[in-house]
Design a protein around this motif. Sequence first.
Motif, PDB file in Angstrom:
ATOM      1  N   ASP A 226       0.866  -1.184   0.000  1.00  0.00           N
ATOM      2  CA  ASP A 226       0.000   0.000   0.000  1.00  0.00           C
ATOM      3  C   ASP A 226       0.902   1.233   0.000  1.00  0.00           C
ATOM      4  N   LYS A 227       0.944   1.931  -1.125  1.00  0.00           N
ATOM      5  CA  LYS A 227       1.858   3.073  -1.256  1.00  0.00           C
ATOM      6  C   LYS A 227       1.577   4.162  -0.233  1.00  0.00           C
ATOM      7  N   ASP A 228       0.305   4.311   0.157  1.00  0.00           N
ATOM      8  CA  ASP A 228      -0.038   5.343   1.134  1.00  0.00           C
ATOM      9  C   ASP A 228       0.478   5.016   2.529  1.00  0.00           C
ATOM     10  N   SER A 229       0.866   3.764   2.747  1.00  0.00           N
ATOM     11  CA  SER A 229       1.340   3.368   4.079  1.00  0.00           C
ATOM     12  C   SER A 229       2.843   3.568   4.253  1.00  0.00           C
ATOM     13  N   ILE A 230       3.560   3.880   3.184  1.00  0.00           N
ATOM     14  CA  ILE A 230       5.018   3.970   3.255  1.00  0.00           C
ATOM     15  C   ILE A 230       5.441   5.242   3.993  1.00  0.00           C
ATOM     16  N   VAL A 231       6.239   5.049   5.037  1.00  0.00           N
ATOM     17  CA  VAL A 231       6.803   6.171   5.788  1.00  0.00           C
ATOM     18  C   VAL A 231       8.304   5.924   5.891  1.00  0.00           C
ATOM     19  N   ALA A 232       9.092   6.839   5.334  1.00  0.00           N
ATOM     20  CA  ALA A 232      10.545   6.686   5.346  1.00  0.00           C
ATOM     21  C   ALA A 232      11.190   8.018   5.651  1.00  0.00           C
TER      22      ALA A 232
END
Length: 257
Positions: A226-232
């Motif tokens: 889920d691209k919206d879940s990516i946090v970096a």
Amino acid sequence: MYWKDIWEFPSSNEIEYKFAGKYGAKGEKRLKRIKPTPDQIKKQNQANKEKRMRRLIKANFRANDIWLTLKYEKGTRKPVKEVQKDLQRFLRSLRNGYKKRGAELKYIYRMEIGKQGGIHIHSIINRIQDVDLLIQDKWKHGRASYEAMYESGGFERLANYIVKPPPDEMKGQLSLFDLSDRRELLKYSSSRNLIRPKPKRKVYMRSTVRRIIENGATPSRGFYIDKDSIVAGINKYNGYAYIHYTEYRLGKGADDG
């Protein structure tokens, strides 16, 4: 050296890459470490509570399980200890009803003060056949309302609600209770039979994590990220890189049950 923690759930996995330590490692370049303020620590502690609750729900409950609210008759003002006794009798009776139907009751609950100062109870319980009839029969003190849970964002909003701090307008009402009662009104409780999720841990070198951050993560077989879940980014308190994301089974999504 970095840790990869994998939290496995029926329809999704949560992945966290984070530095495996506090005070540096050979070859690791990092930003200057800064000391968090009390307010920043408070916000981080709250975020951690919400994360733990979300994972507890994901490990034990499914879409269409029950979000239950138990209320007293209008004007009822019972002490916290009396509310606890009523709730424990209700849960004990409900547990017996589940057992007669060959099922095991699972629950998470929290007491809350209403706008008029009365106490009500919010709870998550697992669904079985005729659970609505059981609830109505076992709660004898007022109205019981319930609705089906849905898994939007991995139960994120529901988890946040259960562990939320009291709003400012409720703090005055809380001050009317003694310390032990305030603690009961600020915490959640759960049945002992819940799965307490723990991650599978793997060790990776810094260069591997750097490539993941630069090029993007690869989903596990049968999953998509889920691209919206990516946090970096870079942890401003210890100066090290991190990346978190959620992957879902193909055919499932962030808003599916």
